[in-house]
Motif scaffolding. Structure first.
Motif, short mmCIF file in Angstrom:
data_model
loop_
_atom_site.label_atom_id
_atom_site.label_comp_id
_atom_site.label_asym_id
_atom_site.label_seq_id
_atom_site.Cartn_x
_atom_site.Cartn_y
_atom_site.Cartn_z
N ALA A 88 0.82 -1.22 0.00
CA ALA A 88 0.00 0.00 0.00
C ALA A 88 0.85 1.27 0.00
CB ALA A 88 -0.95 -0.01 1.19
N ALA A 89 1.85 1.33 0.86
CA ALA A 89 2.64 2.56 0.95
C ALA A 89 3.59 2.70 -0.24
CB ALA A 89 3.41 2.59 2.27
N GLU A 90 4.13 1.59 -0.74
CA GLU A 90 4.95 1.65 -1.95
C GLU A 90 4.14 2.20 -3.11
OE1 GLU A 90 7.81 -1.73 -2.81
OE2 GLU A 90 6.57 -2.64 -1.26
N ILE A 91 2.91 1.70 -3.24
CA ILE A 91 2.02 2.18 -4.30
C ILE A 91 1.74 3.67 -4.13
CG2 ILE A 91 -0.33 2.03 -5.18
CD1 ILE A 91 -0.18 -1.02 -4.51
N ALA A 92 1.45 4.09 -2.90
CA ALA A 92 1.16 5.50 -2.64
C ALA A 92 2.36 6.38 -2.97
CB ALA A 92 0.76 5.69 -1.19
N ALA A 93 3.57 5.89 -2.66
CA ALA A 93 4.77 6.67 -2.95
C ALA A 93 4.91 6.92 -4.44
CB ALA A 93 6.01 5.95 -2.41
N VAL A 94 4.71 5.89 -5.23
CA VAL A 94 4.86 6.04 -6.68
C VAL A 94 3.70 6.85 -7.26
CG1 VAL A 94 5.02 4.81 -8.88
CG2 VAL A 94 6.22 3.93 -6.87
N ASP A 95 2.51 6.61 -6.77
CA ASP A 95 1.35 7.35 -7.29
C ASP A 95 1.40 8.84 -6.96
OD1 ASP A 95 0.26 5.17 -8.54
OD2 ASP A 95 -1.23 4.74 -6.98
N SER A 96 2.19 9.22 -5.96
CA SER A 96 2.31 10.63 -5.59
C SER A 96 3.48 11.33 -6.28
CB SER A 96 2.44 10.77 -4.07
OG SER A 96 3.61 10.11 -3.60
N VAL A 97 4.18 10.63 -7.14
CA VAL A 97 5.31 11.22 -7.86
C VAL A 97 4.83 12.33 -8.78
CG1 VAL A 97 6.90 10.74 -9.78
CG2 VAL A 97 6.91 9.28 -7.77
N GLU A 98 5.63 13.40 -8.85
CA GLU A 98 5.40 14.49 -9.79
C GLU A 98 6.60 14.62 -10.72
OE1 GLU A 98 4.54 18.03 -7.61
OE2 GLU A 98 2.78 17.16 -6.60
N LYS A 108 5.06 8.75 -14.88
CA LYS A 108 4.63 9.93 -14.16
C LYS A 108 5.65 11.07 -14.21
CE LYS A 108 2.29 9.60 -10.34
NZ LYS A 108 1.00 10.15 -10.84
N GLY A 109 6.81 10.82 -14.82
CA GLY A 109 7.79 11.87 -15.00
C GLY A 109 8.91 11.89 -13.99
N ALA A 110 9.04 10.83 -13.19
CA ALA A 110 10.15 10.78 -12.23
C ALA A 110 11.49 10.81 -12.95
CB ALA A 110 10.05 9.52 -11.38
N ALA A 111 12.45 11.49 -12.34
CA ALA A 111 13.79 11.57 -12.91
C ALA A 111 14.62 10.33 -12.59
CB ALA A 111 14.50 12.82 -12.40
N GLY A 112 14.20 9.56 -11.60
CA GLY A 112 14.94 8.35 -11.22
C GLY A 112 14.68 8.01 -9.77
N ILE A 113 15.47 7.07 -9.28
CA ILE A 113 15.38 6.65 -7.88
C ILE A 113 16.77 6.40 -7.34
CG2 ILE A 113 15.04 4.22 -8.57
CD1 ILE A 113 13.40 3.89 -5.94
N VAL A 114 16.96 6.76 -6.07
CA VAL A 114 18.14 6.35 -5.32
C VAL A 114 17.63 5.85 -3.97
CG1 VAL A 114 18.54 8.75 -4.59
CG2 VAL A 114 20.32 7.04 -4.26
#
Length: 216
Positions: A68-78, A104-110
């Motif tokens: 649930a929280a992983e999904i929310a994190a990605v769904d809230s990306v700008e 969703k336009g994320a530049a990446g992940i670290v």
């Protein structure tokens, strides 16, 4: 990319930005060296979208709460966000989350965690920096506890909205309130390094050049 500071920061090498942060007294802004890109051409710049990650001892009882929280994190990306995950043992990420974040336009992940689906993430061209690779699923092992809070990733304090720059040399975090100072100084240092390089290519000694420019 509408943030002019992000555009200018993205044109600079991580090492130069790190040096300028040192000069400003911010000497703990480079993440630990075990955080490495999944591919040599992975580089990124963006604003931090933070995830507090923790180990768990089993999946939630209700299937509705799985991921649930992983999904929310990605769904809230700008657009322009770099997802940043705190230090935690376990495999947090994979190809499908990368696909969603990229759309969703994320530049990446670290993230100071592990990942899986490496071939798929590479094929997407989604910039990703992780502590390692491990095939085990996140469910019941690692979870996102909070989004948008201050975290520690790779030994560096990261707050929502801080600037994140990453290339083959590693990952550096610029506090949002110091971005103008940092970028201005780094652009000047980069120009001066070009002058130093030209003199070294002409055969001037390192000592001569260093005494003149104070750059090495």
């Amino acid at each position: 990319m509408s943030d002019p500071w992000m555009t200018r920061l993205g044109a600079l090498p991580v090492a130069v930005v790190s040096d300028c942060l040192d000069a400003l007294g911010l000497r703990e802004q480079v993440m630990a060296p075990h955080l490495r890109p999944l591919a040599d051409d992975h580089a990124m710049v963006g604003r931090a979208h933070t995830m507090q990650v923790l180990e768990v001892d089993g999946p939630p009882a209700s299937a509705d709460l799985h991921y649930a929280a992983e999904i929310a994190a990605v769904d809230s990306v700008e657009p322009g966000h770099v997802l940043v995950g705190s230090t935690c043992r376990g495999s947090l990420w994979g190809e499908l989350l990368s696909t969603a974040a990229q759309f969703k336009g994320a530049a990446g992940i670290v993230a100071d965690t592990f990942t899986r689906d490496v071939a798929g993430i590479r094929a997407l061209g989604f910039p990703a920096f992780f502590a390692g690779i491990h095939a085990a699923d996140s469910l019941g092992r690692i979870d996102v506890a909070e989004i948008g809070v201050e975290i520690t990733c790779g030994g560096v304090r990261v707050r929502e909205g801080d600037y994140v720059l990453a290339d083959l040399d590693g990952v550096v975090v610029v506090p949002a309130e110091r971005i103008e100072q940092t970028v201005t100084a780094a652009e000047e240092k980069s120009r001066r390094e070009g002058d130093v390089r030209a003199l070294l290519e002409e055969g001037r000694t390192v000592r001569e050049v260093f005494d003149s420019f104070g750059i090495l």
